[in-house]
Design a protein around this motif. Structure first.
Motif, PDB file in Angstrom:
ATOM      1  N   CYS A   1       9.249  -5.861   8.439  1.00 27.17           N
ATOM      2  CA  CYS A   1       8.553  -5.545   7.187  1.00 27.17           C
ATOM      3  C   CYS A   1       8.882  -6.586   6.125  1.00 27.17           C
ATOM      4  CB  CYS A   1       8.933  -4.156   6.690  1.00 27.17           C
ATOM      5  SG  CYS A   1       8.335  -2.809   7.715  1.00 27.17           S
ATOM      6  N   ALA A   2      10.151  -6.934   6.018  1.00 23.76           N
ATOM      7  CA  ALA A   2      10.569  -7.930   5.037  1.00 23.76           C
ATOM      8  C   ALA A   2       9.903  -9.275   5.306  1.00 23.76           C
ATOM      9  CB  ALA A   2      12.093  -8.071   5.056  1.00 23.76           C
ATOM     10  N   THR A   3       9.809  -9.646   6.565  1.00 26.88           N
ATOM     11  CA  THR A   3       9.153 -10.899   6.936  1.00 26.88           C
ATOM     12  C   THR A   3       7.685 -10.866   6.525  1.00 26.88           C
ATOM     13  OG1 THR A   3      10.670 -11.232   8.782  1.00 26.88           O
ATOM     14  CG2 THR A   3       8.568 -12.420   8.874  1.00 26.88           C
ATOM     15  N   TYR A   4       7.015  -9.742   6.756  1.00 31.32           N
ATOM     16  CA  TYR A   4       5.600  -9.604   6.383  1.00 31.32           C
ATOM     17  C   TYR A   4       5.407  -9.820   4.880  1.00 31.32           C
ATOM     18  CZ  TYR A   4       0.974  -7.527   5.830  1.00 31.32           C
ATOM     19  OH  TYR A   4      -0.349  -7.310   5.510  1.00 31.32           O
ATOM     20  N   PHE A   5       6.332  -9.289   4.073  1.00 31.15           N
ATOM     21  CA  PHE A   5       6.231  -9.408   2.615  1.00 31.15           C
ATOM     22  C   PHE A   5       6.908 -10.665   2.072  1.00 31.15           C
ATOM     23  CE2 PHE A   5       5.767  -4.732   3.076  1.00 31.15           C
ATOM     24  CZ  PHE A   5       4.501  -4.629   2.511  1.00 31.15           C
ATOM     25  N   ASN A   6       7.538 -11.441   2.965  1.00 32.45           N
ATOM     26  CA  ASN A   6       8.233 -12.665   2.579  1.00 32.45           C
ATOM     27  C   ASN A   6       9.355 -12.380   1.566  1.00 32.45           C
ATOM     28  OD1 ASN A   6       8.717 -15.404   2.832  1.00 32.45           O
ATOM     29  ND2 ASN A   6       7.408 -15.928   1.107  1.00 32.45           N
ATOM     30  N   VAL A   7      10.120 -11.330   1.845  1.00 30.66           N
ATOM     31  CA  VAL A   7      11.285 -10.980   1.033  1.00 30.66           C
ATOM     32  C   VAL A   7      12.472 -10.791   1.975  1.00 30.66           C
ATOM     33  CG1 VAL A   7       9.900  -9.885  -0.786  1.00 30.66           C
ATOM     34  CG2 VAL A   7      10.812  -8.488   1.087  1.00 30.66           C
ATOM     35  N   SER A   8      13.660 -10.654   1.409  1.00 35.94           N
ATOM     36  CA  SER A   8      14.830 -10.404   2.250  1.00 35.94           C
ATOM     37  C   SER A   8      14.820  -8.952   2.719  1.00 35.94           C
ATOM     38  CB  SER A   8      16.115 -10.683   1.469  1.00 35.94           C
ATOM     39  OG  SER A   8      16.285  -9.725   0.446  1.00 35.94           O
ATOM     40  N   ALA A   9      15.532  -8.693   3.793  1.00 37.15           N
ATOM     41  CA  ALA A   9      15.619  -7.329   4.315  1.00 37.15           C
ATOM     42  C   ALA A   9      16.276  -6.400   3.303  1.00 37.15           C
ATOM     43  CB  ALA A   9      16.380  -7.314   5.640  1.00 37.15           C
ATOM     44  N   SER A  10      17.282  -6.900   2.579  1.00 41.01           N
ATOM     45  CA  SER A  10      17.934  -6.046   1.582  1.00 41.01           C
ATOM     46  C   SER A  10      16.986  -5.744   0.420  1.00 41.01           C
ATOM     47  CB  SER A  10      19.231  -6.683   1.083  1.00 41.01           C
ATOM     48  OG  SER A  10      18.976  -7.916   0.447  1.00 41.01           O
ATOM     49  N   HIS A  11      16.188  -6.724  -0.013  1.00 39.05           N
ATOM     50  CA  HIS A  11      15.205  -6.471  -1.066  1.00 39.05           C
ATOM     51  C   HIS A  11      14.189  -5.423  -0.595  1.00 39.05           C
ATOM     52  CE1 HIS A  11      12.549  -7.311  -4.507  1.00 39.05           C
ATOM     53  NE2 HIS A  11      11.562  -7.164  -3.632  1.00 39.05           N
ATOM     54  N   PHE A  12      13.736  -5.576   0.639  1.00 39.45           N
ATOM     55  CA  PHE A  12      12.784  -4.611   1.172  1.00 39.45           C
ATOM     56  C   PHE A  12      13.366  -3.201   1.145  1.00 39.45           C
ATOM     57  CE2 PHE A  12      11.469  -2.026   4.783  1.00 39.45           C
ATOM     58  CZ  PHE A  12      10.131  -1.844   4.465  1.00 39.45           C
ATOM     59  N   MET A  13      14.582  -3.041   1.655  1.00 38.62           N
ATOM     60  CA  MET A  13      15.195  -1.713   1.745  1.00 38.62           C
ATOM     61  C   MET A  13      15.549  -1.137   0.381  1.00 38.62           C
ATOM     62  SD  MET A  13      15.063  -0.691   4.809  1.00 38.62           S
ATOM     63  CE  MET A  13      16.150   0.729   4.762  1.00 38.62           C
ATOM     64  N   GLN A  14      15.964  -1.986  -0.558  1.00 40.99           N
ATOM     65  CA  GLN A  14      16.392  -1.492  -1.867  1.00 40.99           C
ATOM     66  C   GLN A  14      15.253  -1.316  -2.853  1.00 40.99           C
ATOM     67  OE1 GLN A  14      19.425  -4.245  -3.135  1.00 40.99           O
ATOM     68  NE2 GLN A  14      20.808  -3.676  -1.469  1.00 40.99           N
ATOM     69  N   ARG A  15      14.235  -2.154  -2.777  1.00 41.07           N
ATOM     70  CA  ARG A  15      13.183  -2.160  -3.792  1.00 41.07           C
ATOM     71  C   ARG A  15      11.819  -1.658  -3.326  1.00 41.07           C
ATOM     72  NH1 ARG A  15      15.169  -3.524  -8.943  1.00 41.07           N
ATOM     73  NH2 ARG A  15      17.040  -4.730  -8.582  1.00 41.07           N
ATOM     74  N   MET A  16      11.477  -1.892  -2.092  1.00 43.63           N
ATOM     75  CA  MET A  16      10.126  -1.572  -1.639  1.00 43.63           C
ATOM     76  C   MET A  16      10.063  -0.250  -0.877  1.00 43.63           C
ATOM     77  SD  MET A  16       8.831  -5.370  -0.568  1.00 43.63           S
ATOM     78  CE  MET A  16       7.101  -4.988  -0.569  1.00 43.63           C
ATOM     79  N   ALA A  17      10.922  -0.098   0.128  1.00 42.53           N
ATOM     80  CA  ALA A  17      10.892   1.107   0.958  1.00 42.53           C
ATOM     81  C   ALA A  17      11.047   2.395   0.144  1.00 42.53           C
ATOM     82  CB  ALA A  17      11.949   1.019   2.057  1.00 42.53           C
ATOM     83  N   PRO A  18      11.842   2.406  -0.937  1.00 42.76           N
ATOM     84  CA  PRO A  18      11.989   3.645  -1.709  1.00 42.76           C
ATOM     85  C   PRO A  18      10.811   3.974  -2.639  1.00 42.76           C
ATOM     86  CG  PRO A  18      13.934   2.239  -1.972  1.00 42.76           C
ATOM     87  CD  PRO A  18      12.867   1.425  -1.296  1.00 42.76           C
ATOM     88  N   LEU A  19       9.865   3.061  -2.809  1.00 47.74           N
ATOM     89  CA  LEU A  19       8.744   3.339  -3.712  1.00 47.74           C
ATOM     90  C   LEU A  19       8.032   4.623  -3.276  1.00 47.74           C
ATOM     91  CD1 LEU A  19       7.275  -0.261  -4.142  1.00 47.74           C
ATOM     92  CD2 LEU A  19       8.524   1.084  -5.845  1.00 47.74           C
ATOM     93  N   PRO A  20       7.643   5.448  -4.242  1.00 43.87           N
ATOM     94  CA  PRO A  20       7.061   6.752  -3.890  1.00 43.87           C
ATOM     95  C   PRO A  20       5.786   6.671  -3.059  1.00 43.87           C
ATOM     96  CG  PRO A  20       7.204   6.467  -6.292  1.00 43.87           C
ATOM     97  CD  PRO A  20       7.763   5.241  -5.665  1.00 43.87           C
ATOM     98  N   ASP A  21       4.997   5.626  -3.261  1.00 43.11           N
ATOM     99  CA  ASP A  21       3.737   5.524  -2.512  1.00 43.11           C
ATOM    100  C   ASP A  21       3.873   4.690  -1.237  1.00 43.11           C
ATOM    101  OD1 ASP A  21       4.068   3.122  -3.947  1.00 43.11           O
ATOM    102  OD2 ASP A  21       1.919   2.800  -4.132  1.00 43.11           O
ATOM    103  N   PHE A  22       5.098   4.216  -0.950  1.00 40.83           N
ATOM    104  CA  PHE A  22       5.301   3.404   0.246  1.00 40.83           C
ATOM    105  C   PHE A  22       5.269   4.303   1.481  1.00 40.83           C
ATOM    106  CE2 PHE A  22       7.513   0.638   3.245  1.00 40.83           C
ATOM    107  CZ  PHE A  22       6.893  -0.570   2.963  1.00 40.83           C
TER     108      PHE A  22
END
Length: 106
Positions: free
Chosen positions: A39-60
């Motif tokens: 997922c992080a690769t798809y969004f071109n972000v780090s895995a930690s950024h994905f888990m901390q900032r994106m995955a917790p979003l309410p609409d994710f």
């Protein structure tokens, strides 16, 4: 090269050629399950950024927890991730259009 080594190399190459020529079943990308790194690769972000900032979003999209040994691993449906990204991008475009038309119309 010794004849025995040559024969062994030839047999290995023939086995490899057969393995490479056999078509593999490919899972369509929209049916794949991605881990946080994918997922992080798809969004071109780090895995930690994905888990901390994106995955917790309410609409994710919600993850699927898959048991692997004694732990559980989160996986996301790739199709849902791509649809979420497309919808978010479209909302961003609409927001920019509305802002631009409001500024130019004022």
């Amino acid at each position: 090269m010794e004849p025995a080594k040559f024969d062994q190399l030839l047999a290995t190459l023939q086995t490899l050629a057969v393995a490479l020529s056999t078509p593999r079943q490919m899972v369509p990308v929209d049916r794949q399950l991605w881990d946080s790194t994918s997922c992080a690769t798809y969004f071109n972000v780090s895995a930690s950024h994905f888990m901390q900032r994106m995955a917790p979003l309410p609409d994710f999209p919600r993850p699927i927890n898959i048991a692997s040994g004694s732990s559980r691993t989160a996986r996301w449906k790739a199709g849902e991730i791509m649809a979420w990204a497309d919808a978010r991008q479209e909302r961003s475009r609409q927001s920019k259009r509305a802002t631009t038309s409001a500024i130019s119309g004022a």
